[in-house]
Write a protein that holds these residues in place. Structure first.
Motif, PDB file in Angstrom:
ATOM      1  N   UNK A 130      26.487   2.651  12.290  1.00  0.00           N
ATOM      2  CA  UNK A 130      25.725   1.937  13.302  1.00  0.00           C
ATOM      3  C   UNK A 130      25.906   0.435  13.290  1.00  0.00           C
ATOM      4  N   UNK A 131      26.882  -0.044  12.526  1.00  0.00           N
ATOM      5  CA  UNK A 131      27.094  -1.487  12.370  1.00  0.00           C
ATOM      6  C   UNK A 131      28.463  -1.854  12.930  1.00  0.00           C
ATOM      7  N   UNK A 132      28.476  -2.604  14.022  1.00  0.00           N
ATOM      8  CA  UNK A 132      29.746  -2.985  14.642  1.00  0.00           C
ATOM      9  C   UNK A 132      30.448  -4.108  13.896  1.00  0.00           C
ATOM     10  N   UNK A 133      29.860  -4.570  12.797  1.00  0.00           N
ATOM     11  CA  UNK A 133      30.511  -5.600  11.985  1.00  0.00           C
ATOM     12  C   UNK A 133      31.317  -5.000  10.841  1.00  0.00           C
ATOM     13  N   UNK A 134      31.168  -3.695  10.605  1.00  0.00           N
ATOM     14  CA  UNK A 134      31.909  -3.027   9.537  1.00  0.00           C
ATOM     15  C   UNK A 134      32.809  -1.965  10.141  1.00  0.00           C
TER      16      UNK A 134
END
Length: 551
Positions: free
Chosen positions: A363-367
């Motif tokens: 759910x993390x678009x930074x990872x």
């Protein structure tokens, strides 16, 4: 560890195999174009109502009206093998906990009715354009989508069924209400708890706080010498406001002090109910640190209404077995149409530990996960990631978020009836930074789209630095919600064992499929099974490791 016993085979088994072969032939003949949408995720999500009200025809006898009311919850039980039967014109009012932007309704299979859908608007129900007088009699035995002319924001939906002739169906199997809200991925029970306690809880998450009857209702001090009175204060209660069948996953969470592991704490869920889960209590691992425990539990041991969770020391002889618990909660994840993925695996190792495949589904678009990491060897000729679903799921689309354009080719494969089939590979230039969605070609019949897993394979892109930041499989479950049977292990979660002994805690789902209770073995020995709970201990001598040193 294994399950023994004869599980009933689905009556559709032979048909599924045939459909799988047919689908494989169809898939290789068509293309599913990639649609880049940048920062916009086009997929919507499913919203499950928490309260139903049935309005039967007054001409029906009271006992028939009661029968209609009793089967209405089967419309939203996540099981396409059950059905609701309306004997005359009737309506089912479905209430959400908060207003939803309803954009579509899905119906599984044919039903002997005309369906009209209305939305509550200021206290009166208004027809939803595009969802009026839908003829359900000749639908295929699959999920069928009806889209509203425009999304409607409402807190209540009214489904009116009018008996109609044609077809051989005897009732309505299942309904799903879909909204414009983008799905939010949660990678684990611990992540779900953290997000529910944070400023932006995921829309599919629910948290229920359990309290005891003491002056400090969030905390209990548990000792080996507890009596009936103190055990009462060690019992926490919470009220579940919906059918537990609505949940894909449920976790028992609490903070504990005095013991180092969840298996060191004896906990009893709904001990007085026919379906109960009782586990833990050894080994005794005293410590003086607060820790948060998150244990996946079977939703089927919960009931709608008041539930109890009791903590105790397994034996009064465990003089150092005491502990303190606080902030007891049960957290659950509702089915949102995009959380069917159960396990993820890559065909190449993460040698340095800095390219975790789990980042695809956190759910993390930074990872993200790199198919072609520059700082470690690529052992696979074609790097791939495989996603296994909890149950067969009829695919609407898959969406993946890329950090940058990707070189080479990307191929989507799907697994049906145990057989993998490939969609034609797509050139990397067809993808762009942001969300990219692949839908099932319209030429694939709906009844041939139920898949058990999906796989992404990358080829010819060596040197590309692009990361896949997130992966979503959007669709609707087909068949029984607990089919096929599956074992879930809460402990050990990282291979833990103590000395010569290993402790196992978890559950099997379902524990009874209609042919009798499952028989479970651990280390070659049969476990005593209560409501599917796995609570066992084995030492190295039991499992052929007698010569191995202790730890």
């Amino acid at each position: 560890m294994g399950i023994r016993g004869k599980w009933l085979r689905a009556k559709r088994g032979a048909w599924i195999c045939a459909a799988g072969a047919f689908a494989a032939a169809v898939i290789v003949a068509v293309y599913a174009a990639v649609v880049p949408t940048g920062q916009t995720l086009p997929a919507g999500s499913k919203a499950t109502p928490f309260a139903l009200t049935v309005f039967s025809s007054p001409s029906l006898p009271p006992e028939v009206q009661a029968q209609e009311a009793a089967t209405a919850p089967l419309l939203f039980d996540r099981d396409t093998t059950t059905q609701h039967v309306a004997f005359d014109v009737s309506s089912v009012q479905a209430a959400f906990e908060s207003p939803q932007s309803v954009s579509a309704i899905k119906i599984f299979g044919p039903a002997p009715y005309l369906l009209s859908v209305k939305a509550d608007a200021g206290g009166s129900f208004q027809s939803i354009a595009g969802l009026e007088n839908l003829n359900l009699t000749a639908l295929p035995a699959a999920w069928n989508t009806f889209t509203a002319a425009a999304p409607v924001t409402t807190g209540k939906i009214l489904l009116t069924l009018t008996p109609a002739t044609g077809g051989s169906a005897s009732g309505l199997n299942e309904v799903e209400l879909w909204t414009t809200a983008a799905p939010v991925t949660v990678k684990s029970g611990a992540a779900l708890l953290a997000q529910l306690l944070g400023p932006t809880p995921p829309p599919q998450g629910r948290a229920y706080t359990a309290l005891n009857s003491s002056a400090t209702p969030t905390t209990a001090v548990v000792t080996p010498n507890d009596n009936s009175q103190t055990l009462a204060t060690n019992t926490f209660k919470f009220t579940l406001d919906r059918d537990p069948a609505h949940f894909v996953r449920v976790y028992l969470t609490y903070e504990q002090f005095g013991q180092g592991s969840l298996v060191s704490v004896r906990r009893l869920i709904n001990a007085s109910q026919p379906a109960t889960s009782q586990a833990g209590g050894s080994p005794i691992l005293p410590n003086s640190v607060w820790s948060t425990q998150v244990e996946r539990i079977n939703p089927a041991v919960l009931i709608r209404g008041i539930n109890t969770i009791q903590f105790k020391v397994l034996s009064s002889s465990f003089t150092n077995g005491g502990f303190t618990v606080r902030n007891v909660r049960v957290v659950g994840e509702l089915d949102d149409g995009a959380n069917t993925i159960e396990t993820i695996s890559a065909n190449q190792p993460d040698a340095l530990g800095n390219n975790p495949v789990e980042a695809l589904y956190d759910g993390d678009l930074a990872t993200g996960w790199q198919p072609y990491p520059a700082d470690q060897p690529i052992e696979a000729v074609a790097p791939s990631v495989e996603f296994v679903f909890r149950r067969p799921t009829q695919m609407e689309a898959v969406s993946l978020y890329l950090s940058a354009p990707i070189a080479g080719q990307v191929q989507l494969s799907v697994k049906q009836a145990g057989v993998w089939s490939d969609f034609p590979a797509e050139a990397g230039v067809a993808f762009d930074t942001g969300w990219n969605t692949i839908s099932v070609p319209a030429t694939v019949p709906p009844e041939s789209r139920a898949y058990e897993g999906a796989r992404l394979t990358f080829s010819g892109g060596s040197g590309s630095s692009a990361e896949v930041r997130e992966f979503l499989f959007v669709g609707s479950g087909v068949g029984g919600r607990t089919v096929p049977p599956k074992i879930f292990i809460a402990f050990p979660d990282a291979g833990q064992f103590y000395g010569r002994v290993g402790y196992v805690q978890g559950f099997v789902e379902p524990w009874n499929n209609g042919s009798g209770n499952a028989t479970m073995t651990l280390g070659g020995q049969t476990l005593v099974q209560v409501s599917g709970t796995i609570d066992g201990v084995r030492n190295k001598d039991n499992v052929g490791l007698a010569a191995q040193a202790d730890s």
